[in-house]
Scaffold this motif. Structure first.
Motif, PDB file in Angstrom:
ATOM      1  N   SER A   1      -7.062  29.240 -22.553  1.00  0.00           N
ATOM      2  CA  SER A   1      -5.666  28.806 -22.420  1.00  0.00           C
ATOM      3  C   SER A   1      -4.694  29.960 -22.606  1.00  0.00           C
ATOM      4  N   THR A   2      -5.075  30.963 -23.404  1.00  0.00           N
ATOM      5  CA  THR A   2      -4.118  32.025 -23.695  1.00  0.00           C
ATOM      6  C   THR A   2      -4.262  33.217 -22.748  1.00  0.00           C
ATOM      7  N   MET A   3      -5.472  33.476 -22.261  1.00  0.00           N
ATOM      8  CA  MET A   3      -5.671  34.719 -21.512  1.00  0.00           C
ATOM      9  C   MET A   3      -6.044  34.533 -20.046  1.00  0.00           C
ATOM     10  N   PHE A   4      -6.667  33.417 -19.708  1.00  0.00           N
ATOM     11  CA  PHE A   4      -7.249  33.340 -18.369  1.00  0.00           C
ATOM     12  C   PHE A   4      -6.632  32.292 -17.455  1.00  0.00           C
ATOM     13  N   SER A   5      -6.247  31.161 -18.015  1.00  0.00           N
ATOM     14  CA  SER A   5      -5.754  30.091 -17.167  1.00  0.00           C
ATOM     15  C   SER A   5      -4.464  30.514 -16.458  1.00  0.00           C
ATOM     16  N   ASN A   6      -4.363  30.166 -15.166  1.00  0.00           N
ATOM     17  CA  ASN A   6      -3.153  30.509 -14.409  1.00  0.00           C
ATOM     18  C   ASN A   6      -2.239  29.313 -14.238  1.00  0.00           C
TER      19      ASN A   6
ATOM     20  N   LEU B   1       1.921  26.308 -31.359  1.00  0.00           N
ATOM     21  CA  LEU B   1       2.915  27.380 -31.417  1.00  0.00           C
ATOM     22  C   LEU B   1       2.232  28.739 -31.243  1.00  0.00           C
ATOM     23  N   LEU B   2       1.072  28.895 -31.880  1.00  0.00           N
ATOM     24  CA  LEU B   2       0.354  30.161 -31.787  1.00  0.00           C
ATOM     25  C   LEU B   2      -0.170  30.379 -30.368  1.00  0.00           C
ATOM     26  N   VAL B   3      -0.632  29.310 -29.733  1.00  0.00           N
ATOM     27  CA  VAL B   3      -1.089  29.437 -28.348  1.00  0.00           C
ATOM     28  C   VAL B   3       0.073  29.871 -27.460  1.00  0.00           C
ATOM     29  N   ILE B   4       1.234  29.232 -27.686  1.00  0.00           N
ATOM     30  CA  ILE B   4       2.406  29.589 -26.883  1.00  0.00           C
ATOM     31  C   ILE B   4       2.773  31.058 -27.128  1.00  0.00           C
ATOM     32  N   ALA B   5       2.771  31.475 -28.416  1.00  0.00           N
ATOM     33  CA  ALA B   5       3.137  32.859 -28.746  1.00  0.00           C
ATOM     34  C   ALA B   5       2.156  33.839 -28.113  1.00  0.00           C
ATOM     35  N   GLU B   6       0.878  33.502 -28.151  1.00  0.00           N
ATOM     36  CA  GLU B   6      -0.116  34.425 -27.618  1.00  0.00           C
ATOM     37  C   GLU B   6       0.004  34.520 -26.108  1.00  0.00           C
TER      38      GLU B   6
ATOM     39  N   LEU C   1       4.212  35.747 -25.416  1.00  0.00           N
ATOM     40  CA  LEU C   1       4.643  37.037 -25.958  1.00  0.00           C
ATOM     41  C   LEU C   1       3.488  38.035 -26.069  1.00  0.00           C
ATOM     42  N   HIS C   2       2.295  37.601 -25.689  1.00  0.00           N
ATOM     43  CA  HIS C   2       1.093  38.441 -25.751  1.00  0.00           C
ATOM     44  C   HIS C   2       0.827  38.958 -27.162  1.00  0.00           C
ATOM     45  N   LEU C   3       1.185  38.192 -28.173  1.00  0.00           N
ATOM     46  CA  LEU C   3       0.790  38.551 -29.533  1.00  0.00           C
ATOM     47  C   LEU C   3      -0.682  38.199 -29.704  1.00  0.00           C
ATOM     48  N   PRO C   4      -1.488  39.112 -30.219  1.00  0.00           N
ATOM     49  CA  PRO C   4      -2.906  38.776 -30.351  1.00  0.00           C
ATOM     50  C   PRO C   4      -3.150  37.897 -31.577  1.00  0.00           C
TER      51      PRO C   4
ATOM     52  N   LEU D   1       0.996  38.158 -36.929  1.00  0.00           N
ATOM     53  CA  LEU D   1       1.280  37.141 -37.947  1.00  0.00           C
ATOM     54  C   LEU D   1       2.601  37.418 -38.645  1.00  0.00           C
ATOM     55  N   TYR D   2       2.899  38.712 -38.867  1.00  0.00           N
ATOM     56  CA  TYR D   2       4.184  39.073 -39.487  1.00  0.00           C
ATOM     57  C   TYR D   2       5.335  38.515 -38.653  1.00  0.00           C
ATOM     58  N   TRP D   3       5.304  38.780 -37.346  1.00  0.00           N
ATOM     59  CA  TRP D   3       6.413  38.342 -36.496  1.00  0.00           C
ATOM     60  C   TRP D   3       6.499  36.823 -36.469  1.00  0.00           C
ATOM     61  N   ILE D   4       5.356  36.174 -36.317  1.00  0.00           N
ATOM     62  CA  ILE D   4       5.409  34.710 -36.181  1.00  0.00           C
ATOM     63  C   ILE D   4       5.867  34.064 -37.490  1.00  0.00           C
ATOM     64  N   MET D   5       5.299  34.525 -38.602  1.00  0.00           N
ATOM     65  CA  MET D   5       5.631  33.864 -39.874  1.00  0.00           C
ATOM     66  C   MET D   5       7.092  34.089 -40.230  1.00  0.00           C
ATOM     67  N   THR D   6       7.583  35.326 -40.064  1.00  0.00           N
ATOM     68  CA  THR D   6       8.991  35.553 -40.423  1.00  0.00           C
ATOM     69  C   THR D   6       9.919  34.843 -39.430  1.00  0.00           C
TER      70      THR D   6
END
Lengths: 557, 211
Positions: A154-159, A226-231, A234-237, B145-150
């Motif tokens: 869901s975060t890296m491959f799905s288009n 939320l983490l899935v959306i961020a990854e 925003l490409h946050l790992p 995690l720093y960016w997300i948590m803050t």
């Protein structure tokens, strides 16, 4: 406001019913009446139910042939994802709490409304917003991740439109939390005088236990999405293995919510079934206290079983052992409930009205679903059937066979209270029987073909599995017909149905002591409760008025 | 002292009960919030246990001064919020409004400091991605995690600012009765939770790499 004890009948409210309290669109969309909000929820979930149903009908049509020649691979993936996302997040989770919970919780405890009426309306707007967001994603191009949004796909491959879909579910999650907070506060703070905890109807206990799960599990899902959306955005790992991230952690967090979510769906169903069975067996619920403990037990243990979704994921074998053990344990309170319903039926004067037929259907289907759950709690069997249609059949027996049957049982049971109208009984019984038949026809073959090795989510399969798939698809269309009937005859009843009295089933409970449909303020006078629920007795053994409602001697013949 | 009736709302029939209900409700919601942040703390813990050295090195890249000043500002805002709640209770309207105003100012200061800190972090290439400043892969996990948590904390803080600001302005305009109004205590409890979360984030982000 005067106070009245409920040993007799309550005075009927003189105000117009909640349905007649205003006819403008604004009077509905800005209402804080829990009963109207229940109707808003009912309209919303019905819409989503049929959308999800259309999607899966296409999938089942495609599965008639082993070659998968109706749909492209991509469309097939998007359709089953559409079905799963819509049905889980926008139908099953809000279904019974949003409709019957909202409508009945204040009525059953003798309150005028829920604790926070404006928050209640806000919850509905949240689920509509979330639904619109997810619907946009699914229409704009669809999502192919399955309803579980597993990373790293869901975060890296799905288009596909994962972000909008996940955002919609995220928003719906807050609706669920708000509803849970509201129901917990209502149950604690707004019970009528004399309505002690162990005089609460089991439906109220069920909604209460469900709310605890909603409040404590849903935030974890919200963060996970939320983490899935961020990854993804925003490409946050976060779960990306390239940076030491662990996709397994996504599964832990996801199932920490999504296994308890099964109890968000099933506990309210258990509440409905308890009310219906005791009424149509004319017997008080057998072992009321244990029914309560069992529900709270299911809610609590339900938090500790998520790891059984990950037996084959590569998690530690010790973790798997513990989760296997706990998954077997959660079956104990579920079994207590089934045994107590059965004991309630024993020597009851059973009448097979439509709500009861749906409830009996629930008993059968839920039992099969529960027993096959034990297969899946057992690690070796689970390894064999993981990601096969066996699992699909199992959770459909619980969630659709169980919860949807219970939803229909409740709908037929409380329809006269909600609308003030009676429906054609013959059609309702026919639909109930057809639904039970269609359901087994659809899903039982999936147990067999799954055990033989047919993977779930595949639309190209070996020809030897075709027979089972044809059976299942044919059953699905019978089931679809059974689902289409109630909207027809219930709509008919709204216009031509006979007027229902305040208590057409001769049932106990405060909700039956006010008019049908109830007025805006529910009761003309604050009820004083003097006894426990379920004053039902077999004919000829009715105890004298005022006797302890929990005595068992009256049942011995 | 007469009980203000303007704050009593259906379905409640007496104000004391309504206040108990509101306080109870917000505590249930705060329990939910703890699980919300709890799941992020769980992720942090799991990744820290897996990469103890990298997390220590990465933690030293954060700006201790911004973190510490922010902690001081937020703790002071908790004090002013507590004063506001007590003053509202004791019918000291002016003090209540001034304290609510002070809370808003301190909360805004915290957000501004956070903004400066973010700008500095971006300048130091501490945003995970192709230009990330550190070579260890797991350092990107720490900073993700720093960016997300803050950021999630900042969102909560902003919601709190809206709630407190509304009470301050409407209270000053006498459009909201502050005395015995359950909204004051509910807002205060929410504000304190946001501060408590920061108290947990502060050592995890700023202090642990510097022992």
């Amino acid at each position: 406001m005067t106070d009245v004890a409920i040993s007799g009948e309550l005075p009927l409210p003189r105000e117009p019913s909640y349905l007649a309290a205003g006819h403008t669109v604004a009077s509905w969309l800005a209402t804080t009446d829990h009963k109207r909000i229940a109707i808003l929820y009912a309209a919303t979930i019905t819409f989503f139910f049929f959308l999800g149903g259309i999607a899966i009908s296409l999938v089942r049509l495609d599965l008639f042939t082993p070659a998968g020649d109706l749909l492209s691979d991509d469309t097939y993936n998007k359709l089953f994802t559409f079905h799963g996302v819509i049905m889980v997040w926008f139908f099953m989770v809000p279904s019974i709490p949003g409709t019957f919970g909202n409508f009945l919780l204040p009525l059953m405890i003798g309150a005028r409304d829920v604790a926070f009426p404006r928050l209640n309306l806000f919850s509905w707007y949240l689920i509509v917003t979330g639904g619109a967001c997810t619907l946009y994603a699914l229409i704009a191009g669809g999502v192919d991740t399955g309803w579980t949004f597993y990373t790293p796909f869901s975060t890296m491959f799905s288009n596909t439109h994962v972000i909008a879909a996940a955002l919609g579910v995220f928003i719906a999650g807050f609706s669920s939390i708000a509803t849970g907070v509201n129901f917990i506060a209502t149950t604690h703070m707004l019970r009528a005088p004399g309505m002690t905890w162990f005089r609460l109807p089991l439906f109220v206990w069920a909604i209460y236990a469900t709310s605890l799960v909603m409040v404590l599990a849903t935030p974890v899902l919200a963060v996970t999405l939320l983490l899935v959306i961020a990854e993804r955005w925003l490409h946050l790992p976060i779960f990306n293995p390239d940076f030491g991230g662990d996709p397994l952690l996504f599964q832990h967090l996801f199932w920490f919510y999504s296994h308890p979510a099964v109890y968000i769906m099933v506990l309210p169903a258990m509440g409905v079934i308890s009310e219906v069975i005791t009424c149509f067996a004319r017997r008080r619920v057998f072992g009321y206290d244990f029914m309560v403990y069992a529900m709270v037990g299911i809610a609590v243990i339900g938090f500790f079983v998520w790891g059984h979704h990950m037996f084959v994921s590569g998690q530690s074998p010790y973790a798997s052992l513990v989760f296997s053990f706990l998954s077997f344990i959660v079956a104990v309170p579920s079994a207590i409930k089934v045994f107590n319903w059965t004991a309630t039926l024993y020597r009851g004067q059973i009448s097979f009205d439509a709500p009861m037929l749906y409830a009996l259907g629930f008993l059968g289907l839920f039992t099969i679903g529960g027993l096959t759950g034990l297969f899946l709690a057992s690690i070796p069997v689970d390894v064999h059937v993981t990601d096969t249609t066996f699992v699909v059949a199992h959770f459909h027996y619980i969630m659709v066979g169980g919860t949807v049957s219970a939803f229909f049982a409740g709908l037929h049971y409380w329809w006269p209270k909600i609308t003030g109208r009676l429906y054609p009984d013959v059609w309702a019984r026919f639909a109930a029987i057809l639904m039970f038949f269609g359901f087994n026809f659809t899903f039982f073959p999936q147990f067999i073909v799954g055990y033989l090795g047919m993977p779930r989510r595949y639309h190209v399969y070996p020809p030897e599995f075709q027979l089972y798939n044809v059976l299942s698809s044919a059953g699905a269309f019978v089931l679809a017909a059974a689902y289409l009937l109630p909207p027809l005859y219930l709509t008919w009843s709204l216009i031509w149905g006979a007027r229902a009295g305040r208590n057409p089933w001769n049932a106990t409970g405060l909700e039956w002591k006010t008019s049908s449909p109830p007025s805006r303020e529910n009761f003309a006078a604050t009820p004083h409760v003097e006894e426990g629920p379920y004053r039902y007795h077999p004919e000829g053994f009715a105890p004298e008025h005022g006797e302890d409602n929990y005595r068992t001697e009256g049942d011995r013949a | 002292m007469t009980t203000p009736t303007s704050v009593l709302r259906a379905p409640w029939q007496e104000l004391t009960r309504q206040r108990e209900g509101a306080t109870f409700g917000i505590w249930v919601f705060l329990a939910s919030e703890l699980l919300f942040f709890g799941s992020m703390l769980l992720l942090y813990t799991a990744y820290r246990v897996a990469n103890p050295d990298v997390f220590t090195i990465a933690g030293r890249e954060t700006d201790l001064w911004y973190g510490t000043v922010n902690t001081a500002v937020l703790m002071t805002s908790s004090l002013t919020m507590a004063v506001a709640a007590q003053a509202a209770e004791a019918d000291m309207r002016r003090l209540a409004i001034w304290s609510l105003g002070a809370t808003v100012v301190l909360g805004l200061m915290s957000l501004v400091f956070k903004g400066f800190e973010y700008a500095e972090d971006i300048g130091k290439h501490l945003v995970p991605g192709v230009n990330f400043a550190m070579k260890e892969p797991a350092a990107q996990l720490f900073f993700a995690l720093y960016w997300i948590m803050t950021a999630v904390h900042a969102v909560h803080l902003s919601i709190g600012l809206g709630l407190v600001g509304r009470l301050a302005i409407f209270g000053a305009l006498r459009r909201v009765e502050l005395r015995e109004n359950p909204q004051v205590e509910v807002t205060a409890l929410y504000w304190h939770l946001v501060d408590v979360i920061w108290i947990i984030l502060y050592p995890l982000i700023y202090l642990m790499g510097r022992s």
